[in-house]
Design a protein around this motif. Structure first.
Motif, PDB file in Angstrom:
ATOM      1  N   SER A 193       0.833  -1.211   0.000  1.00  0.00           N
ATOM      2  CA  SER A 193       0.000   0.000   0.000  1.00  0.00           C
ATOM      3  C   SER A 193       0.865   1.257   0.000  1.00  0.00           C
ATOM      4  O   SER A 193       0.574   2.239  -0.701  1.00  0.00           O
ATOM      5  CB  SER A 193      -0.920   0.009   1.230  1.00  0.00           C
ATOM      6  OG  SER A 193      -1.845  -1.049   1.169  1.00  0.00           O
ATOM      7  N   PHE A 194       1.950   1.222   0.763  1.00  0.00           N
ATOM      8  CA  PHE A 194       2.870   2.366   0.828  1.00  0.00           C
ATOM      9  C   PHE A 194       3.534   2.600  -0.520  1.00  0.00           C
ATOM     10  O   PHE A 194       3.586   3.730  -1.022  1.00  0.00           O
ATOM     11  CB  PHE A 194       3.919   2.098   1.905  1.00  0.00           C
ATOM     12  CG  PHE A 194       5.021   3.126   1.962  1.00  0.00           C
ATOM     13  CD1 PHE A 194       4.788   4.382   2.485  1.00  0.00           C
ATOM     14  CD2 PHE A 194       6.292   2.831   1.479  1.00  0.00           C
ATOM     15  CE1 PHE A 194       5.801   5.337   2.540  1.00  0.00           C
ATOM     16  CE2 PHE A 194       7.304   3.772   1.523  1.00  0.00           C
ATOM     17  CZ  PHE A 194       7.058   5.033   2.058  1.00  0.00           C
ATOM     18  N   TRP A 195       4.051   1.527  -1.134  1.00  0.00           N
ATOM     19  CA  TRP A 195       4.716   1.664  -2.439  1.00  0.00           C
ATOM     20  C   TRP A 195       3.738   2.163  -3.507  1.00  0.00           C
ATOM     21  O   TRP A 195       4.108   2.965  -4.357  1.00  0.00           O
ATOM     22  CB  TRP A 195       5.304   0.320  -2.850  1.00  0.00           C
ATOM     23  CG  TRP A 195       6.540  -0.055  -2.092  1.00  0.00           C
ATOM     24  CD1 TRP A 195       7.527   0.779  -1.658  1.00  0.00           C
ATOM     25  CD2 TRP A 195       6.929  -1.364  -1.675  1.00  0.00           C
ATOM     26  NE1 TRP A 195       8.501   0.074  -0.998  1.00  0.00           N
ATOM     27  CE2 TRP A 195       8.164  -1.242  -0.997  1.00  0.00           C
ATOM     28  CE3 TRP A 195       6.356  -2.635  -1.820  1.00  0.00           C
ATOM     29  CZ2 TRP A 195       8.832  -2.334  -0.457  1.00  0.00           C
ATOM     30  CZ3 TRP A 195       7.022  -3.734  -1.282  1.00  0.00           C
ATOM     31  CH2 TRP A 195       8.245  -3.582  -0.615  1.00  0.00           C
ATOM     32  N   LYS A 196       2.534   1.674  -3.455  1.00  0.00           N
ATOM     33  CA  LYS A 196       1.528   2.099  -4.433  1.00  0.00           C
ATOM     34  C   LYS A 196       1.301   3.604  -4.348  1.00  0.00           C
ATOM     35  O   LYS A 196       1.238   4.298  -5.372  1.00  0.00           O
ATOM     36  CB  LYS A 196       0.213   1.359  -4.194  1.00  0.00           C
ATOM     37  CG  LYS A 196      -0.848   1.641  -5.244  1.00  0.00           C
ATOM     38  CD  LYS A 196      -2.072   0.758  -5.031  1.00  0.00           C
ATOM     39  CE  LYS A 196      -3.118   0.999  -6.102  1.00  0.00           C
ATOM     40  NZ  LYS A 196      -4.287   0.098  -5.919  1.00  0.00           N
ATOM     41  N   PHE A 197       1.224   4.118  -3.133  1.00  0.00           N
ATOM     42  CA  PHE A 197       1.001   5.570  -2.956  1.00  0.00           C
ATOM     43  C   PHE A 197       2.238   6.360  -3.394  1.00  0.00           C
ATOM     44  O   PHE A 197       2.127   7.366  -4.103  1.00  0.00           O
ATOM     45  CB  PHE A 197       0.674   5.868  -1.493  1.00  0.00           C
ATOM     46  CG  PHE A 197       0.496   7.335  -1.225  1.00  0.00           C
ATOM     47  CD1 PHE A 197      -0.620   8.016  -1.705  1.00  0.00           C
ATOM     48  CD2 PHE A 197       1.455   8.044  -0.516  1.00  0.00           C
ATOM     49  CE1 PHE A 197      -0.774   9.374  -1.461  1.00  0.00           C
ATOM     50  CE2 PHE A 197       1.305   9.393  -0.286  1.00  0.00           C
ATOM     51  CZ  PHE A 197       0.182  10.065  -0.761  1.00  0.00           C
ATOM     52  N   VAL A 198       3.425   5.900  -2.983  1.00  0.00           N
ATOM     53  CA  VAL A 198       4.667   6.610  -3.305  1.00  0.00           C
ATOM     54  C   VAL A 198       4.931   6.651  -4.798  1.00  0.00           C
ATOM     55  O   VAL A 198       5.303   7.697  -5.359  1.00  0.00           O
ATOM     56  CB  VAL A 198       5.854   5.961  -2.561  1.00  0.00           C
ATOM     57  CG1 VAL A 198       7.183   6.500  -3.102  1.00  0.00           C
ATOM     58  CG2 VAL A 198       5.755   6.212  -1.077  1.00  0.00           C
ATOM     59  N   TYR A 199       4.713   5.532  -5.489  1.00  0.00           N
ATOM     60  CA  TYR A 199       5.099   5.425  -6.893  1.00  0.00           C
ATOM     61  C   TYR A 199       3.991   5.748  -7.895  1.00  0.00           C
ATOM     62  O   TYR A 199       4.277   5.945  -9.077  1.00  0.00           O
ATOM     63  CB  TYR A 199       5.633   4.018  -7.186  1.00  0.00           C
ATOM     64  CG  TYR A 199       6.937   3.733  -6.463  1.00  0.00           C
ATOM     65  CD1 TYR A 199       8.049   4.576  -6.611  1.00  0.00           C
ATOM     66  CD2 TYR A 199       7.046   2.632  -5.618  1.00  0.00           C
ATOM     67  CE1 TYR A 199       9.227   4.317  -5.957  1.00  0.00           C
ATOM     68  CE2 TYR A 199       8.250   2.378  -4.954  1.00  0.00           C
ATOM     69  CZ  TYR A 199       9.319   3.220  -5.113  1.00  0.00           C
ATOM     70  OH  TYR A 199      10.497   2.975  -4.464  1.00  0.00           O
ATOM     71  N   THR A 200       2.747   5.816  -7.407  1.00  0.00           N
ATOM     72  CA  THR A 200       1.655   6.156  -8.328  1.00  0.00           C
ATOM     73  C   THR A 200       0.832   7.343  -7.857  1.00  0.00           C
ATOM     74  O   THR A 200       0.115   7.952  -8.654  1.00  0.00           O
ATOM     75  CB  THR A 200       0.679   4.963  -8.514  1.00  0.00           C
ATOM     76  OG1 THR A 200      -0.051   4.747  -7.302  1.00  0.00           O
ATOM     77  CG2 THR A 200       1.434   3.707  -8.883  1.00  0.00           C
ATOM     78  N   GLY A 201       0.906   7.638  -6.557  1.00  0.00           N
ATOM     79  CA  GLY A 201       0.066   8.698  -6.000  1.00  0.00           C
ATOM     80  C   GLY A 201      -1.342   8.213  -5.658  1.00  0.00           C
ATOM     81  O   GLY A 201      -2.176   8.987  -5.184  1.00  0.00           O
ATOM     82  N   ARG A 202      -1.594   6.898  -5.901  1.00  0.00           N
ATOM     83  CA  ARG A 202      -2.923   6.354  -5.624  1.00  0.00           C
ATOM     84  C   ARG A 202      -2.920   5.628  -4.276  1.00  0.00           C
ATOM     85  O   ARG A 202      -1.949   4.945  -3.929  1.00  0.00           O
ATOM     86  CB  ARG A 202      -3.333   5.346  -6.705  1.00  0.00           C
ATOM     87  CG  ARG A 202      -3.295   5.890  -8.114  1.00  0.00           C
ATOM     88  CD  ARG A 202      -4.015   4.961  -9.096  1.00  0.00           C
ATOM     89  NE  ARG A 202      -3.663   3.570  -8.968  1.00  0.00           N
ATOM     90  CZ  ARG A 202      -2.655   2.994  -9.644  1.00  0.00           C
ATOM     91  NH1 ARG A 202      -1.917   3.714 -10.473  1.00  0.00           N
ATOM     92  NH2 ARG A 202      -2.400   1.709  -9.507  1.00  0.00           N
ATOM     93  N   LYS A 203      -4.005   5.760  -3.556  1.00  0.00           N
ATOM     94  CA  LYS A 203      -4.175   5.023  -2.316  1.00  0.00           C
ATOM     95  C   LYS A 203      -4.895   3.710  -2.600  1.00  0.00           C
ATOM     96  O   LYS A 203      -5.688   3.631  -3.515  1.00  0.00           O
ATOM     97  CB  LYS A 203      -4.971   5.850  -1.303  1.00  0.00           C
ATOM     98  CG  LYS A 203      -4.230   7.077  -0.790  1.00  0.00           C
ATOM     99  CD  LYS A 203      -5.004   7.778   0.303  1.00  0.00           C
ATOM    100  CE  LYS A 203      -4.241   8.976   0.854  1.00  0.00           C
ATOM    101  NZ  LYS A 203      -4.995   9.668   1.911  1.00  0.00           N
ATOM    102  N   SER A 204      -4.610   2.715  -1.773  1.00  0.00           N
ATOM    103  CA  SER A 204      -5.269   1.408  -1.956  1.00  0.00           C
ATOM    104  C   SER A 204      -6.744   1.485  -1.569  1.00  0.00           C
ATOM    105  O   SER A 204      -7.111   2.256  -0.706  1.00  0.00           O
ATOM    106  CB  SER A 204      -4.576   0.348  -1.100  1.00  0.00           C
ATOM    107  OG  SER A 204      -3.245   0.183  -1.513  1.00  0.00           O
TER     108      SER A 204
END
Length: 204
Positions: A193-204
């Motif tokens: 979830s953290f990587w998704k936000f950092v690398y895409t700007g999207r939250k899970s």
């Protein structure tokens, strides 16, 4: 190679493989008694040497087998089918947790083996690892769409960073003497979830 071993029933093969993972994960290569591996597998030492010529051959077989098992499970869980990178990671996590149920000492063994200092093993282990890692990296990069990530992101560096973090986490868990599948699922879920936000700007 190891034709005699592969003639054994699958259940017997798994007993020997798990025994090797267990003993080698708890000791250095030099301090891992082959007799203990044989006893854990429920066979004699001489019979174990009937399947593997020597201790080094058994060790390298287990190192290669761990990669083979992992890849088999990644395919079984269709980890490379989703277009979304983070869904691929979630499936990969589920696959590896399943591996832990059938081969409970395998990941501890692979971490221990990677840092093995024995000269007769270290070079070969690193070469096998590097070849496998670069192949997986190249295959995974082909599946990524740069538009799914923040503008200008170095995708190869992102994947290496995620891999290094994952390996560091496993190393820490092995040093503590525990690989708790429930805790690992929770921790990796948070990381994804953290990587998704950092690398895409999207939250899970």
């Amino acid at each position: 190679m190891n034709e005699r071993f592969y003639r054994l029933p699958k259940e017997k093969q798994q007993l020997i493989i798990n025994a090797g993972f267990q003993v080698f994960s708890q000791n250095s290569y030099k301090k891992s008694p082959v007799a203990q591996i044989a006893a854990t597998a429920g066979i004699s030492k001489s019979l174990l040497f009937h399947y593997f010529h020597n201790k080094k051959e058994l060790y390298l077989f287990l190192w290669k087998k761990s990669a083979e098992i992992t890849m088999d499970y990644l395919e079984k869980y269709h980890c490379y089918e989703p277009k979304d990178f983070f869904e691929m990671m979630e499936r990969g996590m589920e696959a590896k947790l399943q591996v832990m149920k059938e081969y409970p000492y395998m990941f501890s063994f692979t971490v221990k083996a990677f840092y093995e200092k024995e000269e007769c093993l270290r070079t070969e282990i690193r070469k096998i690892y590097q070849d496998c890692f670069e192949q997986k990296m190249a295959e995974s990069l082909k599946k990524l769409n740069p538009e799914d990530f923040i503008h200008g992101l170095d995708l190869e560096m992102m994947m290496r960073e995620i891999y290094w973090t994952s390996e560091g986490y496993l190393w820490e868990m092995v040093q503590k003497g525990q690989l708790d599948s429930v805790q690992m699922k929770k921790d990796f879920g948070r990381l994804i979830s953290f990587w998704k936000f950092v690398y895409t700007g999207r939250k899970s």
